[in-house]
Design a protein around this motif. Structure first.
Motif, PDB file in Angstrom:
ATOM      1  N   GLY A 126      -7.210  10.206   9.650  1.00  0.00           N
ATOM      2  CA  GLY A 126      -6.808  10.265   8.252  1.00  0.00           C
ATOM      3  C   GLY A 126      -7.904  10.929   7.443  1.00  0.00           C
ATOM      4  O   GLY A 126      -8.697  11.701   7.963  1.00  0.00           O
TER       5      GLY A 126
ATOM      6  N   THR B  97      -8.669   1.378   0.094  1.00  0.00           N
ATOM      7  CA  THR B  97      -7.418   1.345   0.857  1.00  0.00           C
ATOM      8  C   THR B  97      -6.241   0.976  -0.041  1.00  0.00           C
ATOM      9  O   THR B  97      -5.163   1.560   0.070  1.00  0.00           O
ATOM     10  CB  THR B  97      -7.534   0.347   2.025  1.00  0.00           C
ATOM     11  OG1 THR B  97      -8.639   0.724   2.840  1.00  0.00           O
ATOM     12  CG2 THR B  97      -6.277   0.340   2.861  1.00  0.00           C
ATOM     13  N   SER B  98      -6.464   0.031  -0.936  1.00  0.00           N
ATOM     14  CA  SER B  98      -5.395  -0.357  -1.860  1.00  0.00           C
ATOM     15  C   SER B  98      -5.028   0.782  -2.798  1.00  0.00           C
ATOM     16  O   SER B  98      -3.851   0.980  -3.101  1.00  0.00           O
ATOM     17  CB  SER B  98      -5.838  -1.567  -2.680  1.00  0.00           C
ATOM     18  OG  SER B  98      -6.053  -2.666  -1.847  1.00  0.00           O
TER      19      SER B  98
ATOM     20  N   ALA C 141      -5.281   3.894  -2.073  1.00  0.00           N
ATOM     21  CA  ALA C 141      -4.679   4.967  -1.280  1.00  0.00           C
ATOM     22  C   ALA C 141      -3.231   4.684  -0.906  1.00  0.00           C
ATOM     23  O   ALA C 141      -2.505   5.599  -0.515  1.00  0.00           O
ATOM     24  CB  ALA C 141      -5.500   5.186  -0.012  1.00  0.00           C
ATOM     25  N   ILE C 142      -2.806   3.460  -1.032  1.00  0.00           N
ATOM     26  CA  ILE C 142      -1.417   3.119  -0.690  1.00  0.00           C
ATOM     27  C   ILE C 142      -0.441   3.905  -1.556  1.00  0.00           C
ATOM     28  O   ILE C 142       0.616   4.329  -1.098  1.00  0.00           O
ATOM     29  CB  ILE C 142      -1.185   1.597  -0.823  1.00  0.00           C
ATOM     30  CG1 ILE C 142      -1.901   0.880   0.316  1.00  0.00           C
ATOM     31  CG2 ILE C 142       0.290   1.259  -0.819  1.00  0.00           C
ATOM     32  CD1 ILE C 142      -1.844  -0.624   0.219  1.00  0.00           C
ATOM     33  N   LYS C 143      -0.824   4.133  -2.790  1.00  0.00           N
ATOM     34  CA  LYS C 143       0.042   4.871  -3.713  1.00  0.00           C
ATOM     35  C   LYS C 143       0.332   6.286  -3.203  1.00  0.00           C
ATOM     36  O   LYS C 143       1.438   6.787  -3.346  1.00  0.00           O
ATOM     37  CB  LYS C 143      -0.638   4.926  -5.083  1.00  0.00           C
ATOM     38  CG  LYS C 143       0.247   5.313  -6.201  1.00  0.00           C
ATOM     39  CD  LYS C 143      -0.491   5.170  -7.509  1.00  0.00           C
ATOM     40  CE  LYS C 143       0.442   5.229  -8.653  1.00  0.00           C
ATOM     41  NZ  LYS C 143      -0.249   5.070  -9.936  1.00  0.00           N
ATOM     42  N   SER C 144      -0.673   6.922  -2.597  1.00  0.00           N
ATOM     43  CA  SER C 144      -0.485   8.274  -2.086  1.00  0.00           C
ATOM     44  C   SER C 144      -0.018   8.294  -0.633  1.00  0.00           C
ATOM     45  O   SER C 144       0.150   9.362  -0.054  1.00  0.00           O
ATOM     46  CB  SER C 144      -1.783   9.065  -2.212  1.00  0.00           C
ATOM     47  OG  SER C 144      -2.791   8.467  -1.431  1.00  0.00           O
ATOM     48  N   GLN C 145       0.166   7.116  -0.038  1.00  0.00           N
ATOM     49  CA  GLN C 145       0.630   6.952   1.335  1.00  0.00           C
ATOM     50  C   GLN C 145      -0.247   7.711   2.328  1.00  0.00           C
ATOM     51  O   GLN C 145       0.235   8.397   3.222  1.00  0.00           O
ATOM     52  CB  GLN C 145       2.083   7.377   1.461  1.00  0.00           C
ATOM     53  CG  GLN C 145       3.014   6.526   0.640  1.00  0.00           C
ATOM     54  CD  GLN C 145       4.453   6.939   0.776  1.00  0.00           C
ATOM     55  OE1 GLN C 145       4.762   7.970   1.360  1.00  0.00           O
ATOM     56  NE2 GLN C 145       5.340   6.148   0.239  1.00  0.00           N
ATOM     57  N   LYS C 146      -1.560   7.601   2.138  1.00  0.00           N
ATOM     58  CA  LYS C 146      -2.524   8.220   3.043  1.00  0.00           C
ATOM     59  C   LYS C 146      -3.326   7.142   3.740  1.00  0.00           C
ATOM     60  O   LYS C 146      -3.501   6.041   3.201  1.00  0.00           O
ATOM     61  CB  LYS C 146      -3.522   9.086   2.270  1.00  0.00           C
ATOM     62  CG  LYS C 146      -3.019  10.387   1.769  1.00  0.00           C
ATOM     63  CD  LYS C 146      -4.185  11.092   1.112  1.00  0.00           C
ATOM     64  CE  LYS C 146      -3.909  12.521   0.776  1.00  0.00           C
ATOM     65  NZ  LYS C 146      -5.061  13.133   0.131  1.00  0.00           N
ATOM     66  N   ARG C 147      -3.823   7.447   4.899  1.00  0.00           N
ATOM     67  CA  ARG C 147      -4.750   6.556   5.580  1.00  0.00           C
ATOM     68  C   ARG C 147      -6.158   7.006   5.172  1.00  0.00           C
ATOM     69  O   ARG C 147      -6.514   8.173   5.330  1.00  0.00           O
ATOM     70  CB  ARG C 147      -4.582   6.637   7.080  1.00  0.00           C
ATOM     71  CG  ARG C 147      -5.525   5.724   7.819  1.00  0.00           C
ATOM     72  CD  ARG C 147      -5.179   5.702   9.301  1.00  0.00           C
ATOM     73  NE  ARG C 147      -6.236   5.081  10.051  1.00  0.00           N
ATOM     74  CZ  ARG C 147      -6.318   3.762  10.280  1.00  0.00           C
ATOM     75  NH1 ARG C 147      -5.386   2.971   9.811  1.00  0.00           N
ATOM     76  NH2 ARG C 147      -7.309   3.262  10.976  1.00  0.00           N
TER      77      ARG C 147
END
Length: 76
Positions: A29, A60-61, A63-69
Motif C-alpha cells: 500500500g 489508518t482511520s 485513510a479509511i475514507k480514501s479506501q487505501k491501505r
C-alpha cells in the motif's frame, strides 16, 4: 496523510525542524516513512510503542475514507 503525520510528530518532539515524512507506494500500500532527530526517537515511539501505535491508528482511520491501505514506518 503526510500533513497529518507531520502535525502529530512535530507536536511530540523537541526538534520539529528535523521531522521528515517520505511517501512511497509499495505492494503493501502507501508507506509513509517518518524520520525524526535521534534524540526524539523515544518520544515518537513511546513506552512499549504506545505512541507509535496511536499514530498508526489515527492515520489508518483517516485513510479509511480514501479506501487505501496506509503503513507508517518510523525510521531511526
Amino acid at each position: 496523510m503526510k500533513e497529518l503525520i507531520l502535525v502529530i510528530a512535530k507536536a511530540l518532539v523537541d526538534h520539529p525542524e528535523d521531522v521528515r515524512v517520505n511517501e512511497r507506494d509499495d505492494d503493501r500500500g502507501t508507506v509513509y516513512e517518518l524520520s525524526v532527530h535521534a534524540d526524539d526517537i523515544g518520544k515518537v515511539i513511546g513506552k512499549q510503542g504506545r505512541i507509535a501505535k496511536a499514530i498508526r491508528a489515527v492515520v489508518t482511520s483517516a485513510a479509511i475514507k480514501s479506501q487505501k491501505r496506509v503503513i507508517v514506518d518510523i525510521i531511526s
